[in-house]
Design a protein around this motif. Structure first.
Motif, mmCIF file in Angstrom:
data_model
loop_
_atom_site.group_PDB
_atom_site.id
_atom_site.type_symbol
_atom_site.label_atom_id
_atom_site.label_comp_id
_atom_site.label_asym_id
_atom_site.label_seq_id
_atom_site.Cartn_x
_atom_site.Cartn_y
_atom_site.Cartn_z
ATOM 1 N N ASN A 13 -2.734 -1.327 -9.802
ATOM 2 C CA ASN A 13 -1.509 -1.882 -9.218
ATOM 3 C C ASN A 13 -0.370 -0.861 -9.264
ATOM 4 N N GLU A 14 -0.286 -0.118 -10.371
ATOM 5 C CA GLU A 14 0.748 0.915 -10.476
ATOM 6 C C GLU A 14 0.530 2.012 -9.428
ATOM 7 N N LEU A 15 -0.710 2.432 -9.263
ATOM 8 C CA LEU A 15 -1.008 3.457 -8.265
ATOM 9 C C LEU A 15 -0.670 2.980 -6.857
ATOM 10 N N LEU A 16 -0.995 1.722 -6.567
ATOM 11 C CA LEU A 16 -0.712 1.190 -5.233
ATOM 12 C C LEU A 16 0.789 1.024 -4.999
ATOM 13 N N GLU A 17 1.546 0.758 -6.068
ATOM 14 C CA GLU A 17 3.003 0.681 -5.933
ATOM 15 C C GLU A 17 3.583 2.061 -5.628
ATOM 16 N N GLU A 70 -3.401 0.850 3.541
ATOM 17 C CA GLU A 70 -3.928 1.015 4.897
ATOM 18 C C GLU A 70 -5.195 1.868 4.881
ATOM 19 N N ASP A 71 -5.215 2.891 4.026
ATOM 20 C CA ASP A 71 -6.415 3.721 3.898
ATOM 21 C C ASP A 71 -7.592 2.893 3.394
ATOM 22 N N GLN A 72 -7.318 1.978 2.454
ATOM 23 C CA GLN A 72 -8.374 1.108 1.934
ATOM 24 C C GLN A 72 -8.929 0.230 3.051
ATOM 25 N N LYS A 73 -8.040 -0.332 3.850
ATOM 26 C CA LYS A 73 -8.485 -1.192 4.955
ATOM 27 C C LYS A 73 -9.317 -0.404 5.957
ATOM 28 N N ALA A 74 -8.886 0.817 6.267
ATOM 29 C CA ALA A 74 -9.628 1.651 7.217
ATOM 30 C C ALA A 74 -11.000 2.010 6.657
#
Length: 69
Positions: free
Chosen positions: A17-21, A28-32
């Motif tokens: 969660n800290e990294l994603l913040e 978006e990269d994860q979704k792709a």
């Protein structure tokens, strides 16, 4: 059963969660990446053909003392 503690967050989840913040573009990269590798339409004919073409595996193929039948 009683009360269940639903407020627990693992160290790994906190870290992610800290990294994603800090890097919101990663979402978006994860979704792709997921769309590239996992989110695919399934073709029933191809799935059936793949299942029919499987060759049964002999039991425990890594046993060096097993010579098969």
């Amino acid at each position: 059963m009683g009360d269940v503690n639903t407020s627990y967050v693992s160290d790994h989840t906190q870290w992610m969660n800290e990294l994603l913040e800090k890097n919101p573009e990663w979402a978006e990269d994860q979704k792709a990446g997921r769309a590239l590798w996992w989110d695919k339409k399934q073709d029933v004919d191809t799935t059936a053909r793949n299942a029919a073409s499987k060759v049964p595996q002999k039991p425990y193929p890594y046993d060096v003392n097993f010579f098969g039948e």
